[in-house]
Design a protein around this motif. Sequence first.
Motif, short mmCIF file in Angstrom:
data_model
loop_
_atom_site.label_atom_id
_atom_site.label_comp_id
_atom_site.label_asym_id
_atom_site.label_seq_id
_atom_site.Cartn_x
_atom_site.Cartn_y
_atom_site.Cartn_z
N HIS A 1 0.80 -1.23 0.00
CA HIS A 1 0.00 0.00 0.00
C HIS A 1 0.83 1.27 0.00
O HIS A 1 2.04 1.25 0.19
CB HIS A 1 -0.94 0.00 1.21
N SER A 2 0.11 2.40 -0.16
CA SER A 2 0.74 3.72 -0.23
C SER A 2 0.55 4.56 1.02
O SER A 2 1.30 5.50 1.27
CB SER A 2 0.15 4.52 -1.40
N ASP A 3 -0.52 4.26 1.80
CA ASP A 3 -0.87 5.11 2.95
C ASP A 3 -1.14 6.55 2.51
O ASP A 3 -0.93 7.48 3.26
CB ASP A 3 0.24 5.08 4.01
N ALA A 4 -1.60 6.72 1.26
CA ALA A 4 -1.85 8.08 0.77
C ALA A 4 -2.73 8.83 1.76
O ALA A 4 -3.63 8.25 2.33
CB ALA A 4 -2.57 8.00 -0.59
N PRO A 5 -2.46 10.13 2.02
CA PRO A 5 -1.52 10.97 1.29
C PRO A 5 -0.08 10.95 1.82
O PRO A 5 0.72 11.78 1.42
CB PRO A 5 -2.11 12.36 1.48
N VAL A 6 0.26 10.01 2.72
CA VAL A 6 1.64 9.98 3.24
C VAL A 6 2.62 9.79 2.09
O VAL A 6 3.64 10.48 1.99
CB VAL A 6 1.79 8.88 4.31
N THR A 7 2.34 8.81 1.22
CA THR A 7 3.04 8.74 -0.08
C THR A 7 1.92 8.71 -1.12
O THR A 7 0.78 8.37 -0.80
CB THR A 7 3.96 7.51 -0.21
N PRO A 8 2.22 9.08 -2.36
CA PRO A 8 1.14 9.23 -3.34
C PRO A 8 0.45 7.90 -3.64
O PRO A 8 1.11 6.86 -3.67
CB PRO A 8 1.86 9.73 -4.59
N MET A 9 -0.85 7.97 -3.85
CA MET A 9 -1.56 6.77 -4.25
C MET A 9 -1.14 6.39 -5.66
O MET A 9 -1.11 7.23 -6.55
CB MET A 9 -3.07 7.00 -4.21
N GLY A 10 -0.79 5.13 -5.85
CA GLY A 10 -0.35 4.68 -7.17
C GLY A 10 0.06 3.23 -7.06
O GLY A 10 1.23 2.91 -6.89
N PRO A 11 -0.90 2.32 -7.16
CA PRO A 11 -0.58 0.90 -6.99
C PRO A 11 0.53 0.41 -7.90
O PRO A 11 1.31 -0.47 -7.51
CB PRO A 11 -1.91 0.20 -7.29
N LEU A 12 0.65 0.97 -9.11
CA LEU A 12 1.75 0.51 -9.98
C LEU A 12 3.10 0.94 -9.43
O LEU A 12 4.09 0.22 -9.52
CB LEU A 12 1.54 1.01 -11.41
N PHE A 13 3.13 2.13 -8.84
CA PHE A 13 4.38 2.57 -8.18
C PHE A 13 4.67 1.65 -6.99
O PHE A 13 5.80 1.22 -6.78
CB PHE A 13 4.25 4.03 -7.71
N THR A 14 3.64 1.36 -6.22
CA THR A 14 3.80 0.48 -5.05
C THR A 14 4.30 -0.90 -5.51
O THR A 14 5.21 -1.48 -4.90
CB THR A 14 2.47 0.37 -4.29
N ALA A 15 3.70 -1.41 -6.59
CA ALA A 15 4.13 -2.70 -7.13
C ALA A 15 5.60 -2.63 -7.56
O ALA A 15 6.39 -3.54 -7.32
CB ALA A 15 3.25 -3.09 -8.31
N SER A 16 5.96 -1.49 -8.15
CA SER A 16 7.33 -1.30 -8.60
C SER A 16 8.30 -1.33 -7.41
O SER A 16 9.41 -1.87 -7.50
CB SER A 16 7.42 0.02 -9.37
N CYS A 17 7.89 -0.75 -6.29
CA CYS A 17 8.75 -0.78 -5.09
C CYS A 17 8.97 -2.21 -4.64
O CYS A 17 10.07 -2.58 -4.22
CB CYS A 17 8.11 0.02 -3.95
N ALA A 18 7.92 -3.03 -4.71
CA ALA A 18 8.05 -4.42 -4.28
C ALA A 18 8.91 -5.23 -5.24
O ALA A 18 9.62 -6.14 -4.85
CB ALA A 18 6.66 -5.05 -4.17
#
Lengths: 299, 542
Positions: free
Chosen positions: B442-459
Amino acid sequence: MSALPRLPLTVIGGYLGAGKTTLLNRLLSEPHGQKIMVMVNDFGAINIDAALIERADGDTLSLTNGCVCCTMGNDLFMALGDALDRRPRPDHLVIEASGIADPAKIAMAARAEPDMAYGGIAVVVDGENWPKLADDPLIGAQMRGQVQVADVLLVSKTGGALAPNLAVRLAALSRAPLLDLADLPQVAPVLLGGMAPDGVQGGLQGVAADHPAYVGWAHEGAERLERPALEALLAARPAGIYRLKGHVLSPDGALEVHVVGPTIDIKPAQSDSTRVVAIGLASQIDRETIAAWWANAAA
Amino acid sequence: MAQITVYNAQKIITMDANRPMATHVAVRDGRILAVGGADCADQWGPVTHDSTFADAVLMPGFVEGHCHMMSGFIWDYAYAGYHDRIDPDGKLWRGKTDIETVIADMRAYASTMPDDQPLLTWGFDPIFLQSERLNRHHLDQISDTRPVAFLFSSGHLMCVNSVVLRMVGYDGATNVEGVMKGADGTPNGELQEMAAMFPVMRRLGMDYRTKAHQEKYIHQFAKVCVRAGVTTATDLFATITDQGLAELKRVTAQPDYPVRIVPTIAAMNAAPEEIAAQAHAVAAHSHDKLRLGAVKLMTDGSIQGWSARVRAPGYVGGQPNGLWNTPPETIFALCEVMQRERVQMHAHTNGDEASDVTLNAIEAAARKHPWPGARHVLQHAQMMEGGLFRRAAELGVCVNLFVNHIWYFGDQHAALTIGEDRAARMDGCRSALDAGVAMAIHSDAPVTPMGPLFTASCAVNRKTMSGRVLGPAQRITVDEALRAITLGAAYTLKMDAEVGSIETGKRADFAVLGQDPTAIDPAHLADVPVLGTVTGGHVTLL
């Protein structure tokens, strides 16, 4: 700045089951003559004598003596704002901190906010369980932290006598006066101070003078002190004064002073005379000692 | 007979093992009727072909299992952060990588505002700037006539200009913890913690309590979601008032409202029984696009704030262990009551000690009140390692890992908070999957921006801001990461039978993408463009 008198805030800290709610129930039923607003975490735990309840309205209880009790919701600080905006403004706000909370983080708001006055931190210490809690590997540090920030320590469940080893441990952490709740005939003087709500501006009568267990001292004069001199005088106050509040004239305008236990808070104010009241326990201090100390102010 | 629409796409990634890929999907009454080729729905009657997505790639609508509806109204403030960010209307706010740019951009923004309005900003984080610490002199350069307040991204700090300091009466004589002072003994503008910030917030109208569930912001939040391809999103620590609930219910029920909202009640400041009762009471208001009934516990603080409860060997700088927001005794009481009353829990646990204690509490509760399928979720769970993951698997507890931290704070975690070894295994997706834990990210937006593809990329990549790969052994595959942001997250919300994959009978919730995330270099996964969403058959294109 608002023309209304500042809203004093007292924070009640202490772990689950220490007796915070019992203390609040006691406070709300005492004849202190003040319109107190009490904010609690768990509304269900408040157990006021039904005869005292005038109206129950959602999450607010209105009492026949003019006090109200309500929940604070999930944003404590915004709830402080609501209390300040309430009309008529309450005479005193008392907040029950959650069991694990650092009460100083809440009480500091009263020093920061121009419309509030510092009413201090009273931490209820569970006389039976505190030593165990204070050594707990998970919560011990937060338990000891609560004692470290207290302006007055109120010990519950002592069975009539404060255990010496408990007193020693608490004294090592805190300079705050240590009181056995069972010994206190009334809690309002310790939690709120001894004055009627308009005490600073008007009369100096109050609970303190009315109860023989407490010593109340009041003074009105024209002495003018520079802020550093006032701070030095207050720092040298006799032990046994639990609370002191009032207005003191200074060369740059008056100052409003709130002293609770070891904490001193000073804010700018408007006043045409110096008026101060103090309170302590009769068994620990007398009026003459306080008067003799204050006489240094005129020196 | 309801109309059948058959959409063709360049490719449809279904996340359904029975038919992983397809070119066509048929939709009827907001649900998926058939998946396959052009003739997939012919046996159901006459169909209408629609080639809106002919050049796009469809995936199941993304599920953001941990974010906050505050992501909607935070954009009322100007963005002053270090990273580029796109607002709900698609405007790019460039990242400000030095104080000069912060001042210049905010000056320019203020010049567009009415004179009497305060300038409030969000997203600034001093941790990313090498220069002198932000102070009132910088903010006075933005404006010395209007109030200026920068809310730092941690939420625990702000910096204000001289106008604001005068407004709240902070001066050299102020003796308040948290009102920071400069070398000259006067306040330097930085205010730490709520007590010092409160007088400012009160006077500048920064009251967030009921904002998230106002109509305007419910819509604003939807825009944030659509931009990210999200069709199901949580509001994971909600204060639900009668009025807020009525608004949520009404607005999300509008046919064109594009997100299924899952608010979870903050399990704080009331007796566990009362919280459970509220959860049941609000659950009755659920509908297709509003799911109520779960609660959120807040056990500890944050790792980068050194307030998370961590196990030995503690923080690398020797900082004292963090703080409980809910004492362990109460965590146990909450778990017992929620388990007994059949209320699903999401528990914020950042540090490993907090995860451990919460697992103990869930285990004790489960022993007293067995509830197969409880699916309680440890949220963030950033420091869990193999042992804790295996326990979670045994107990049927899910995890939702805050893997965006690897990019945003990974370098800081290695250097300043928990040290190299534990930073390398933090947000350990590989360990979680290997242990058989049901996992979301997850992103915990607005703590970090919402963007599941970005989150997937981090993983998948575990790259930090400095460019290093932090803990390569914890990387997961693109397929695994895509599952985590669809079916994986849906499972943690008990919605996996309904959304999270493109298969017959499920809701027609799709993310519309400009590229095939499985056919590109995984290093560029975060750059796959989102073109819009489909929610219950309703199309929302950007």
